[in-house]
Design an enzyme around this catalytic site. Structure first.
Site, short mmCIF file in Angstrom:
data_model
loop_
_atom_site.label_atom_id
_atom_site.label_comp_id
_atom_site.label_asym_id
_atom_site.label_seq_id
_atom_site.Cartn_x
_atom_site.Cartn_y
_atom_site.Cartn_z
N HIS A 1 -3.11 5.17 3.65
CA HIS A 1 -4.17 4.17 3.82
C HIS A 1 -4.97 4.00 2.52
CE1 HIS A 1 -7.56 2.30 6.23
NE2 HIS A 1 -8.22 2.70 5.15
N GLU A 2 -5.42 5.12 1.95
CA GLU A 2 -6.28 5.04 0.76
C GLU A 2 -5.53 4.51 -0.46
OE1 GLU A 2 -9.26 5.16 1.29
OE2 GLU A 2 -9.25 6.20 3.21
N HIS B 1 -5.30 0.82 -0.39
CA HIS B 1 -6.52 0.16 -0.88
C HIS B 1 -6.42 -0.07 -2.39
CE1 HIS B 1 -9.06 -0.33 2.54
NE2 HIS B 1 -9.22 0.95 2.80
N GLU C 1 -8.48 -3.70 5.40
CA GLU C 1 -8.35 -2.48 6.21
C GLU C 1 -7.08 -2.49 7.05
OE1 GLU C 1 -9.87 0.30 6.23
OE2 GLU C 1 -11.48 -0.17 4.84
N HIS D 1 -13.49 -2.42 9.33
CA HIS D 1 -12.65 -1.57 10.17
C HIS D 1 -12.48 -2.18 11.56
CE1 HIS D 1 -14.03 1.34 7.08
NE2 HIS D 1 -12.81 1.82 7.22
#
Length: 529
Positions: free
Chosen positions: A347-348, A351, A371, A431
Site C-alpha cells: 500500500h505505502e 503511494h 487510497e 480512506h
C-alpha cells in the site's frame, strides 16, 4: 481537431525546460518498446511538437513552461508523455496533462487535469508569505513543534486558477509520529481554499512476523551484513523512535551472522520488525517489476528507504515524498505491534508510485482513487507473494489489524467507507471515499454474490441490483495500473476513472471485449456512470 499556432518563443522555452527534465528523469524502456518507437527522448520531443501544434487543446500559451514527469512506451510503439506545467515560473497545481501519441509520433489524444488555462491577472501576492504561514498554523491543531513553509503556486485543482499560498505544516503528532497538514489560501484575498493531510497513510496495527521464515537480500560489509537490498536498492533503517525523520535519519540495521530477528510479536529484538519491512518491500518491488513492468517507484531502478520504530507508541505506517521513504511505528505498546505486513508495505509503496506518476490530489474523489489504488496493489502484492502464512484475500490489513482494517466486497462494513458513488463521496476523507474504487475492483475481479475464496467468505452486492461476473484480479490489476499511470490526471474523479479504465482495457485487450465489458459493468454496478 482545431489547432492554434504556437509562438516560437514559448516553444523554445518549453524545449529548454524539458531538456533539464530529460536528464533528471531516466525511465528505461523495454527492448521491444525501444525498437518500436525509438528512444524515450524522441517520444518527448514529439510530445513537445504535438503540444505546440495543438496548443488550444492543452490550454497552453505564453508564460507557460512544461516539466517532464513520466514517460510510458508501449510495445507497439505508441507513447504517453506526462507533463506538469508552470505559469510565469510558478507550479500549476491541477494543470498536468498526458500527450498520447501513436507509433509514428502523431498526436492521438490528451488526458488533462482540471485546469485548462492557468493564467491569472498577477503573480504578485497581496497576502504575505508570513501571513499565509501563520494562518496555516492556526488551522492545523494537534501538530506539535510545528513549522510552516509557504510556497507560491497557481492553484487550479478545481479548474479555476488562483494565485495561492500552498503552505505545508510539519511537526509531530500525539504519538511522536511525523504529522503534517497542507493549507491552501488565496494569495490575494487570504481566503482558505483547501486543507488536507500532508501524509498518505494507513491506520492500523502491526505484528512482527507475518510471513514465516523467509530469505531476505542483504549486503555484506566488513565484519557482517546490512539490511541493504543489493538487487532492488532499498535499505531498512532503525529510526530509534525519532519523531522528526528525514532521509539521513536513523541507522541501517547490521548483523554479524546474517540471521535477523526472533520471529516474536512485541519482540525486544529491534530487527524483527525490520525483517518483515525489508522482505515485504522486496515483494512489492518484484510485483511491480514482474507483473506491471515498472522498475522501482520512479521507474529508475532506485529503491526507497524503509524506517521502522518511528515515534513513540505510533501504530501507523505512511509514505513520505520528502524523504522518499516508508515509515512504520511501534504500535501502542500493548495490543498492536508494527504495521509491516505484506499488503501494508505494498500500500505505502504504491503511494510513492502514484505520486511519481499521476500525483492525485489527496482529497475527495482524487484522494479516494489514491487510497483505493494503494489498497488494490497492496492486495495484489499478497496474491503475487502467495505466502502460506499470509494467505491472499480481499481483506486489507487483516494480519496487522485483525480481523481487517478495510475490505473490498462490502467496504461499508468498516463503518465509514462508501460502497456506492454519490455526490456525497467527494466530501469524504480519502480512506472512506476509496471504498467505491475497492468495491469496483472486487466486482470486476470476482463478481457479485456470496462466495468463499481461500477460506474467506465474501458477499458483494451491487448498487443497481444487477448480477456481475468477474474476470480475475490479474487482468483487472493490469487494466487499473495502465489507467492510473497513463490516463488519469491529478484531479481525476470516479467518472474519469471509469473512462480511463475503458481506455486501458481497450489498449490491453480490445474495445467491447469480455474484459472491456466486465470493467464497464463493474463501474456501473458501484454507481459510476
Amino acid at each position: 481537431m482545431s489547432t492554434t499556432p504556437f509562438a516560437r518563443r514559448p516553444l523554445a522555452a518549453v524545449a529548454v525546460a524539458v531538456a533539464a527534465a530529460l536528464a533528471a528523469l531516466a525511465v528505461p524502456a523495454t527492448p521491444a518498446a525501444a525498437s518500436a518507437s525509438g528512444t524515450r527522448d524522441t517520444a518527448v520531443a514529439r510530445a513537445l511538437a504535438n503540444v505546440a501544434d495543438n496548443a488550444a487543446v492543452f490550454g497552453f500559451g505564453p508564460s507557460q513552461d512544461l516539466v517532464l514527469k513520466d514517460v510510458v512506451l508501449d510495445a507497439d510503439g505508441a507513447s504517453h508523455v506526462r507533463f506538469d506545467r508552470t505559469y510565469r515560473g510558478l507550479p500549476v497545481v491541477g494543470g498536468d496533462f498526458v500527450v498520447h501519441q501513436d507509433a509514428r509520433g502523431r498526436f492521438e489524444d490528451a488526458s488533462r487535469a482540471a485546469a485548462h488555462d492557468p493564467s491569472v491577472k498577477s503573480t504578485v501576492p497581496v497576502v504575505t508569505a508570513q501571513t499565509g504561514a501563520a494562518n496555516a498554523l492556526s488551522v492545523s491543531p494537534g501538530i506539535q513543534n510545528a513549522v510552516s513553509t509557504p510556497e507560491l503556486v497557481i492553484w487550479a485543482a478545481d479548474g479555476t486558477p488562483h494565485l495561492a499560498w500552498r503552505t505545508t505544516v510539519r511537526g509531530t503528532g500525539e504519538h511522536g509520529q511525523p504529522a503534517g497538514r497542507v493549507v491552501v489560501s488565496d494569495a490575494v484575498t487570504g481566503e482558505q481554499i483547501e486543507a488536507f493531510d500532508a501524509h498518505r497513510q494507513v491506520s492500523g496495527t502491526g505484528n512482527s512476523e507475518y510471513t514465516g521464515k523467509i530469505t531476505i537480500d542483504t549486503t555484506q560489509i566488513s565484519g557482517g551484513y546490512t539490511l541493504t537490498d543489493p538487487q532492488r536498492g532499498h535499505v531498512t533503517k532503525d529510526a530509534h523512535n525519532a519523531a522528526d525523520v528525514n532521509a539521513n535519519s536513523g541507522t541501517t540495521f547490521t548483523d554479524t551472522d546474517n540471521i535477523w530477528g526472533d520471529g516474536k510479536k512485541f519482540s525486544s529484538d529491534r530487527a524483527t520488525a525490520a525483517v518483515d519491512a525489508h522482505a515485504n518491500t522486496a515483494w512489492t518491488y518484484d510485483y511491480f517489476k514482474d507483473v506491471q513492468g515498472r522498475n522501482g517507484i520512479k521507474n529508475d531502478g532506485k529503491g526507497a528507504t524503509v524506517f521502522v520504530h518511528v515515534g513513540t507508541n505510533w501504530d501507523n505506517a505512511q509514505w513520505s515524498d520528502e524523504c522518499f521513504c516508508m515509515l512504520t511505528g511501534d504500535g501502542d505498546g500493548k495490543h498492536d505491534p508494527e504495521q509491516v505486513d505484506l499488503d501494508t508495505m505494498g500500500h505505502e509503496m504504491t503511494h510513492g508510485i502514484t505520486s511519481a506518476t499521476v500525483g492525485l490530489q489527496y482529497k475527495g474523489e482524487p484522494g479516494g482513487l489514491d487510497e483505493a489504488s494503494s489498497d488494490i496493489f497492496g492486495t495484489m502484492v499478497e496474491w503475487y507473494a502467495d505466502n502460506l502464512v499470509d494467505t491472499p484475500d480481499y481483506l486489507f490489513s487483516d494480519q496487522s489489524t485483525p480481523p481487517w482494517l478495510r475490505r473490498f466486497d462490502k467496504p461499508s462494513l468498516d463503518g465509514h467507507s462508501a460502497d456506492c458513488w454519490s455526490p456525497a463521496v467527494n466530501g469524504l476523507e480519502p480512506h472512506s471515499s476509496s471504498g467505491v474504487g475497492r468495491h469496483w475492483f472486487y466486482l470486476a475481479s470476482e463478481g457479485s454474490g456470496s462466495k468463499t475464496i481461500n477460506g474467506v467468505t465474501y458477499n458483494s452486492s451491487t448498487c443497481n441490483d444487477y448480477t456481475v461476473s468477474g474476470i480475475g484480479n490479474q487482468k483487472v490489476a493490469k487494466i487499473w495500473y495502465r489507467a492510473l499511470t497513463v490516463y488519469l490526471t491529478s484531479t481525476s474523479t470516479y467518472k474519469d476513472a471509469h473512462a480511463a479504465a475503458l481506455k486501458a482495457a481497450t489498449d490491453l485487450y480490445k474495445a467491447g471485449g469480455t474484459e472491456y465489458r466486465a470493467v464497464d459493468v463493474a463501474w456501473t454496478a458501484v454507481g459510476v456512470g
